[in-house]
Write an enzyme that holds these catalytic residues in place. Structure first.
Site, PDB file in Angstrom:
ATOM      1  N   GLY A   1       8.444  37.828  69.154  1.00 58.81           N
ATOM      2  CA  GLY A   1       9.272  38.804  70.141  1.00 58.81           C
ATOM      3  C   GLY A   1       8.445  39.883  70.436  1.00 58.81           C
TER       4      GLY A   1
ATOM      5  N   ARG B   1       7.122  32.038  71.711  1.00 58.94           N
ATOM      6  CA  ARG B   1       6.803  31.514  70.465  1.00 58.94           C
ATOM      7  C   ARG B   1       6.324  29.920  70.632  1.00 58.94           C
ATOM      8  NH1 ARG B   1       9.495  34.979  67.300  1.00 58.94           N
ATOM      9  NH2 ARG B   1      11.468  36.303  68.495  1.00 58.94           N
TER      10      ARG B   1
ATOM     11  N   ASP C   1       5.320  38.085  61.016  1.00 52.36           N
ATOM     12  CA  ASP C   1       4.723  37.258  59.904  1.00 52.36           C
ATOM     13  C   ASP C   1       4.584  35.903  60.414  1.00 52.36           C
ATOM     14  OD1 ASP C   1       7.455  36.686  60.201  1.00 52.36           O
ATOM     15  OD2 ASP C   1       7.737  36.881  58.088  1.00 52.36           O
TER      16      ASP C   1
ATOM     17  N   THR D   1       6.361  43.741  65.633  1.00 51.27           N
ATOM     18  CA  THR D   1       7.811  43.300  65.759  1.00 51.27           C
ATOM     19  C   THR D   1       8.628  44.564  65.571  1.00 51.27           C
ATOM     20  OG1 THR D   1       9.307  42.026  64.538  1.00 51.27           O
ATOM     21  CG2 THR D   1       7.384  42.465  63.069  1.00 51.27           C
TER      22      THR D   1
ATOM     23  N   ASP E   1      11.233  44.358  64.060  1.00 51.10           N
ATOM     24  CA  ASP E   1      12.131  43.995  62.691  1.00 51.10           C
ATOM     25  C   ASP E   1      11.607  44.725  61.523  1.00 51.10           C
ATOM     26  OD1 ASP E   1      13.444  42.209  64.285  1.00 51.10           O
ATOM     27  OD2 ASP E   1      12.537  40.501  63.443  1.00 51.10           O
TER      28      ASP E   1
ATOM     29  N   ASP F   1       9.713  44.149  59.224  1.00 49.43           N
ATOM     30  CA  ASP F   1       9.776  43.354  57.837  1.00 49.43           C
ATOM     31  C   ASP F   1       8.334  42.875  57.515  1.00 49.43           C
ATOM     32  OD1 ASP F   1       9.369  41.423  60.057  1.00 49.43           O
ATOM     33  OD2 ASP F   1      10.911  39.958  59.574  1.00 49.43           O
TER      34      ASP F   1
ATOM     35  N   ARG G   1      16.652  39.906  62.817  1.00 52.29           N
ATOM     36  CA  ARG G   1      16.674  38.426  62.324  1.00 52.29           C
ATOM     37  C   ARG G   1      17.061  38.296  60.631  1.00 52.29           C
ATOM     38  NH1 ARG G   1      13.529  34.317  64.202  1.00 52.29           N
ATOM     39  NH2 ARG G   1      12.455  35.621  65.424  1.00 52.29           N
TER      40      ARG G   1
HETATM   41  O1  F6P Z   1      11.726  39.259  65.589  1.00 53.56           O
HETATM   42  C1  F6P Z   1      12.050  40.163  66.619  1.00 53.56           C
HETATM   43  C2  F6P Z   1      13.517  39.654  67.089  1.00 53.56           C
HETATM   44  O2  F6P Z   1      14.169  40.459  68.385  1.00 53.56           O
HETATM   45  C3  F6P Z   1      14.548  39.371  66.008  1.00 53.56           C
HETATM   46  O3  F6P Z   1      15.233  40.900  65.774  1.00 53.56           O
HETATM   47  C4  F6P Z   1      15.661  38.572  66.550  1.00 53.56           C
HETATM   48  O4  F6P Z   1      16.236  37.917  65.627  1.00 53.56           O
HETATM   49  C5  F6P Z   1      14.682  37.510  67.264  1.00 53.56           C
HETATM   50  O5  F6P Z   1      13.336  38.267  67.628  1.00 53.56           O
HETATM   51  C6  F6P Z   1      15.169  36.857  68.618  1.00 53.56           C
HETATM   52  O6  F6P Z   1      14.243  36.071  68.847  1.00 53.56           O
HETATM   53  P1  F6P Z   1      14.210  35.355  70.283  1.00 53.56           P
HETATM   54  O7  F6P Z   1      13.537  36.278  71.199  1.00 53.56           O
HETATM   55  O8  F6P Z   1      13.594  34.065  70.313  1.00 53.56           O
HETATM   56  O9  F6P Z   1      15.359  35.217  70.932  1.00 53.56           O
END
Ligand code: F6P
Length: 336
Positions: free
Chosen positions: A12, A73, A104, A127, A129, A131, A173
């Site tokens: 992300g 990703r 992570d 990130t 998050d 985390d 997340r």
């Molecule tokens: O890790 C960052 C984040 O925005 C999380 O808060 C969320 O759950 C996830 O990515 C969403 O992922 P994607 O961009 O693959 O929909």
């Protein structure tokens, strides 16, 4: 010795990633290293989407959200063929050190590469998050929190004007850093997150919130704001909104803030932490360090073994959780 350093952004995107790229490029140039970028995260590494970076490329990007290197990703990094291909590309381009800005999951890929490649690997925690263990803050978290606060403050205006209930879902997340920090900052009447809710408490939680909503409506004539972490409530946050409406007869609209939290110009805190981490990453390469994440703890830059950074999810401050649950929460407030 002149080194060839490559950087990529993965997972992300987070506001401040560009500030980190800028700092990496400027620091590399200061030490007379060659600096390259791979587009599209690990996918771009596997597909050899390499560009040379210069000062010109990073002019004016410190204030921009997203990432000029794009992100993705990458499923291929979960299998050996993908990892081997990534290493081949690093060897082919004579890269000496790889910096990955991400969360992570991105660091797991970096650890895999490091096990089969002689070059240096450095992680920078990026990130929203927050985390990642081993650093007080990750790049992007502060901006995401500020963005969510300003959106919720606006929702609160309508909630106050109509004495209404709102349920706002926040990203993170499986972690509650955003939810708890935003909830406290917006004086939410209820914060629901992984740290204070367990599935077996579903019924009692609904009953408790329903009682509070009825009190807010009938006794205090006030608004009632619930913030909830995504991926928390069984069958999703809309299910909770429906359950509350059923119990109280009061409308409880769900506002999912979603990707608005990932974008926008980074706040000062993210620009600064990203810049410090970018500089520290190249300095670590200069000192022949590898297999570490750049962190900042108590205002001191530090190097954390990548394996430690991914071992545990960083906990939300227990002080914050306790203060919300036992002091600030509306259920704890009694008039004197
Ligand atoms: O890790 C960052 C984040 O925005 C999380 O808060 C969320 O759950 C996830 O990515 C969403 O992922 P994607 O961009 O693959 O929909």
């Amino acid at each position: 010795m002149a080194k060839n350093i490559a950087v990529l952004t993965s997972g992300g995107d987070a506001p401040g990633m560009n500030a980190a790229i800028r700092a990496i490029v400027l620091t590399a140039q200061r030490y007379h290293y060659n600096i390259f970028g791979f587009y599209h995260g690990y996918n771009g590494l596997i597909n050899n989407e390499l560009i040379k970076l210069s000062t010109h490329d990073v002019e004016g990007i410190i204030s921009q959200g997203g990432t000029i290197l794009k992100s993705a990703r990458c499923k291929e990094m979960h299998n050996q063929a993908g990892i081997k291909q990534a290493i081949n590309v690093l060897l082919k381009n004579k890269i000496d050190a790889l910096i990955v800005i991400g969360g992570d999951g991105s660091f797991k890929g970096l650890i895999e590469i490091q096990q089969q490649w002689q070059g240096q690997v450095i992680g920078i925690p990026g990130t929203i998050d927050n985390d990642v263990d081993g650093t007080d803050f990750t790049i992007g978290f502060s901006t995401a929190v500020n963005t969510a606060i300003s959106a919720i403050d606006k929702i609160r205006d309508t909630a106050d004007a109509f004495e209404r209930v709102f349920l706002v879902e926040l990203m993170g997340r499986n972690s509650g850093h955003i939810t708890f920090n935003v909830g406290i900052s917006c004086a939410a009447e209820k914060v629901l997150s992984f740290e204070n809710f367990h599935v077996e408490d579903e019924k009692s939680t609904i009953n408790q919130i329903a009682q509070q909503i009825i009190k807010a409506k009938t006794e205090r004539h006030s608004s009632f704001l619930i913030v909830i972490a995504e991926n928390l409530w069984p069958n999703g946050s809309q299910a909770l909104a429906n359950q509350l409406k059923e119990k109280t007869g009061v409308d409880c609209p769900l506002c999912t803030l979603g990707y608005i939290q990932r974008g926008g110009s980074p706040v000062a805190k993210d620009r600064i932490i990203a810049t410090k981490m970018g500089v520290a990453a190249v300095q670590a390469i200069k000192e022949d360090k590898s297999n570490v994440m750049i962190g900042e703890k108590n205002n001191v830059m530090c190097l954390v073994p990548l394996i430690e950074a991914i071992k545990h999810q960083k906990k939300v401050s227990p002080f914050l959780v306790d203060a919300q649950e036992n002091i600030l929460s509306i259920t704890q407030q009694t008039e004197v």
